[in-house]
Design a protein around this motif. Structure first.
Motif, mmCIF file in Angstrom:
data_model
loop_
_atom_site.group_PDB
_atom_site.id
_atom_site.type_symbol
_atom_site.label_atom_id
_atom_site.label_comp_id
_atom_site.label_asym_id
_atom_site.label_seq_id
_atom_site.Cartn_x
_atom_site.Cartn_y
_atom_site.Cartn_z
ATOM 1 N N ILE A 6 0.836 -1.202 0.000
ATOM 2 C CA ILE A 6 0.000 0.000 0.000
ATOM 3 C C ILE A 6 0.871 1.251 0.000
ATOM 4 N N VAL A 7 1.973 1.217 0.747
ATOM 5 C CA VAL A 7 2.882 2.368 0.752
ATOM 6 C C VAL A 7 3.440 2.614 -0.651
ATOM 7 N N LEU A 8 3.838 1.544 -1.328
ATOM 8 C CA LEU A 8 4.362 1.687 -2.692
ATOM 9 C C LEU A 8 3.275 2.198 -3.643
ATOM 10 N N LEU A 9 2.050 1.716 -3.467
ATOM 11 C CA LEU A 9 0.948 2.166 -4.307
ATOM 12 C C LEU A 9 0.677 3.650 -4.103
ATOM 13 N N LEU A 10 0.662 4.083 -2.838
ATOM 14 C CA LEU A 10 0.439 5.496 -2.544
ATOM 15 C C LEU A 10 1.559 6.372 -3.107
ATOM 16 N N THR A 11 2.795 5.876 -3.030
ATOM 17 C CA THR A 11 3.932 6.620 -3.578
ATOM 18 C C THR A 11 3.800 6.777 -5.087
ATOM 19 N N ALA A 12 3.429 5.685 -5.749
ATOM 20 C CA ALA A 12 3.243 5.746 -7.193
ATOM 21 C C ALA A 12 2.113 6.701 -7.564
ATOM 22 N N LEU A 13 1.021 6.658 -6.788
ATOM 23 C CA LEU A 13 -0.102 7.553 -7.041
ATOM 24 C C LEU A 13 0.312 9.005 -6.870
ATOM 25 N N LEU A 14 1.093 9.284 -5.828
ATOM 26 C CA LEU A 14 1.572 10.646 -5.608
ATOM 27 C C LEU A 14 2.452 11.110 -6.764
ATOM 28 N N GLY A 15 3.281 10.209 -7.271
ATOM 29 C CA GLY A 15 4.113 10.542 -8.415
ATOM 30 C C GLY A 15 3.299 10.850 -9.652
ATOM 31 N N VAL A 16 2.245 10.063 -9.873
ATOM 32 C CA VAL A 16 1.371 10.308 -11.022
ATOM 33 C C VAL A 16 0.696 11.673 -10.914
ATOM 34 N N ILE A 17 0.238 12.004 -9.700
ATOM 35 C CA ILE A 17 -0.402 13.312 -9.496
ATOM 36 C C ILE A 17 0.587 14.446 -9.768
ATOM 37 N N MET A 18 1.813 14.291 -9.280
ATOM 38 C CA MET A 18 2.828 15.322 -9.522
ATOM 39 C C MET A 18 3.101 15.486 -11.011
ATOM 40 N N ILE A 19 3.246 14.366 -11.712
ATOM 41 C CA ILE A 19 3.497 14.431 -13.153
ATOM 42 C C ILE A 19 2.327 15.085 -13.875
ATOM 43 N N ALA A 20 1.105 14.703 -13.500
ATOM 44 C CA ALA A 20 -0.082 15.216 -14.192
ATOM 45 C C ALA A 20 -0.194 16.729 -14.084
ATOM 46 N N PHE A 21 0.174 17.281 -12.939
ATOM 47 C CA PHE A 21 0.017 18.721 -12.747
ATOM 48 C C PHE A 21 1.284 19.506 -13.086
ATOM 49 N N ALA A 22 2.459 18.959 -12.768
ATOM 50 C CA ALA A 22 3.697 19.718 -12.953
ATOM 51 C C ALA A 22 4.236 19.624 -14.379
ATOM 52 N N TRP A 23 4.075 18.475 -15.024
ATOM 53 C CA TRP A 23 4.658 18.304 -16.359
ATOM 54 C C TRP A 23 4.095 19.282 -17.381
ATOM 55 N N PRO A 24 2.750 19.421 -17.512
ATOM 56 C CA PRO A 24 2.265 20.412 -18.481
ATOM 57 C C PRO A 24 2.704 21.833 -18.155
ATOM 58 N N ALA A 25 2.788 22.166 -16.862
ATOM 59 C CA ALA A 25 3.161 23.533 -16.483
ATOM 60 C C ALA A 25 4.620 23.827 -16.799
ATOM 61 N N THR A 26 5.513 22.887 -16.488
ATOM 62 C CA THR A 26 6.936 23.125 -16.712
ATOM 63 C C THR A 26 7.324 23.021 -18.172
ATOM 64 N N ARG A 27 6.542 22.330 -18.969
ATOM 65 C CA ARG A 27 6.848 22.167 -20.397
ATOM 66 C C ARG A 27 6.011 23.099 -21.257
ATOM 67 N N SER A 28 5.353 24.063 -20.629
ATOM 68 C CA SER A 28 4.525 25.017 -21.363
ATOM 69 C C SER A 28 5.407 25.957 -22.169
ATOM 70 N N THR A 29 5.139 26.070 -23.461
ATOM 71 C CA THR A 29 5.918 26.943 -24.330
ATOM 72 C C THR A 29 5.083 27.322 -25.539
ATOM 73 N N VAL A 30 5.603 28.254 -26.317
ATOM 74 C CA VAL A 30 4.876 28.734 -27.495
ATOM 75 C C VAL A 30 5.147 27.809 -28.668
ATOM 76 N N HIS A 31 4.104 27.177 -29.181
ATOM 77 C CA HIS A 31 4.237 26.388 -30.403
ATOM 78 C C HIS A 31 2.879 26.293 -31.081
ATOM 79 N N ASP A 32 2.901 26.446 -32.393
ATOM 80 C CA ASP A 32 1.683 26.356 -33.223
ATOM 81 C C ASP A 32 0.595 27.323 -32.762
#
Length: 337
Positions: free
Chosen positions: A22-48
């Motif tokens: 369960i600890v590993l599952l929660l850690t993975a879930l937390l990582g997914v949440i971080m990626i879902a919110f932080a990745w689009p924001a940090t990779r935001s740039t002008v294109h098309d």
């Protein structure tokens, strides 16, 4: 007796491997949440970014070449003949702005209400163009309201839009029995929630303009689309369906909505995907009706209606399945002759 009680208590405890899993599952879930919110924001740039260039063919060709050389892939350029054509494209939400060379004095026409982030990026790019000794004037054709010049309220409104539908589906599922009552509750909450959220955004925060009733209808449709879809998934697949629906809306729909910047500024392909989910479609539709007199609203309206209809279909399918099971259980067994 004490020994028996202790042994029984030990038997009731979860094994350590399960705790670790369960600890590993929660850690993975937390990582997914971080990626879902932080990745689009940090990779935001002008294109098309759709951008119009208005003016004589020779001048337009010169600016086009400069933009493609300095910022390759940053803009999707549309050539038009004059200022009126450029403004029409902006108001119809086909482009975010225009470089106008048709009047003899270069000017950049922006629409900060469409996206403050894009408007700022366009100003930085335009000032770097070589258009002679004349400085590029900037004109905001569709500005944000004076009460919220940075558009912070509308950007922050993406999360309540998503949470409203998710919380409604979760509470109705756990507290209300009966499919018809759940659907009625979801639709009623969508209406009241739409009125409440828009009243806050429009009258208190001053973040949006336009017709209050139309804006409320957009928010109500967004909440209904999310709530009905999750209700339908829960009706068919139980708790797993509820979790799946909430995860899609929260972990995909919210960060990919583009409300904080623009869909075109998100990583390639993901911004377009976000516009096919309720949060992204709702944000774009609300911008269209609040600032652009409905320009470019149709695709986003169809997306929200499609999700709402899908939710009703899923709920109906679940009800039909339950009815068939009930008929099978109640059907008397035929005794042999």
């Amino acid at each position: 007796m004490a020994a028996q009680h202790t042994a029984s208590g030990q038997d009731a405890r979860s094994p350590w491997p399960r705790v670790g899993a369960i600890v590993l599952l929660l850690t993975a879930l937390l990582g997914v949440i971080m990626i879902a919110f932080a990745w689009p924001a940090t990779r935001s740039t002008v294109h098309d970014i759709p951008l119009a260039v208005a003016g004589p063919p020779q001048a337009v060709a010169q600016v086009t070449q400069q933009l493609e050389t300095r910022r390759p892939g940053a803009f999707d350029l549309v050539q038009v003949s004059d200022t009126a054509a450029a403004e029409r494209l902006i108001r119809d939400r086909e482009v975010y702005g225009a470089i106008d060379l048709s009047t003899g004095r270069p000017q950049l026409i922006i629409a900060s209400a469409a996206s403050p982030a894009v408007a700022q990026a366009l100003q930085q790019v335009a000032q770097g163009l070589n258009l002679g000794e004349t400085a590029v004037a900037v004109r905001d054709l569709v500005p944000l309201p004076a009460g919220d010049p940075r558009g912070a309220g509308l950007a922050a409104g993406a999360l309540p839009l998503v949470l409203g539908g998710i919380v409604a589906a979760g509470l109705l599922t756990n507290l209300i029995a009966g499919t018809a009552r759940r659907v009625t509750g979801a639709l009623a909450f969508a209406v009241t929630g739409g009125f409440a959220l828009v009243a806050i955004l429009q009258f208190w925060l001053g973040s949006i303009e336009g017709d209050y009733w139309v804006n409320s209808g957009v928010v109500a449709l967004s909440i209904a689309a999310t709530a009905l879809t999750i209700l339908g998934l829960e009706s068919l697949f139980g708790t797993a369906g509820l979790g799946l629906g909430a995860a899609v809306m929260m972990l995909l729909g919210n960060p990919l909505s583009g409300l904080a910047s623009a869909p075109e500024m998100l990583p390639a392909g993901w911004g377009a995907l976000g516009q096919y989910l309720p949060p992204g479609a709702a944000g774009s539709l609300l911008r269209s009706v609040a600032f652009f007199d409905g320009g470019g609203a149709t695709p986003h309206l169809l997306v929200l209606l499609g999700w709402a209809v899908l939710g009703l279909i899923l709920v109906s399918a679940a009800g039909l399945r339950k009815s068939r099971r009930a008929v099978r259980v109640e059907a008397p067994e035929l005794s042999p002759v």
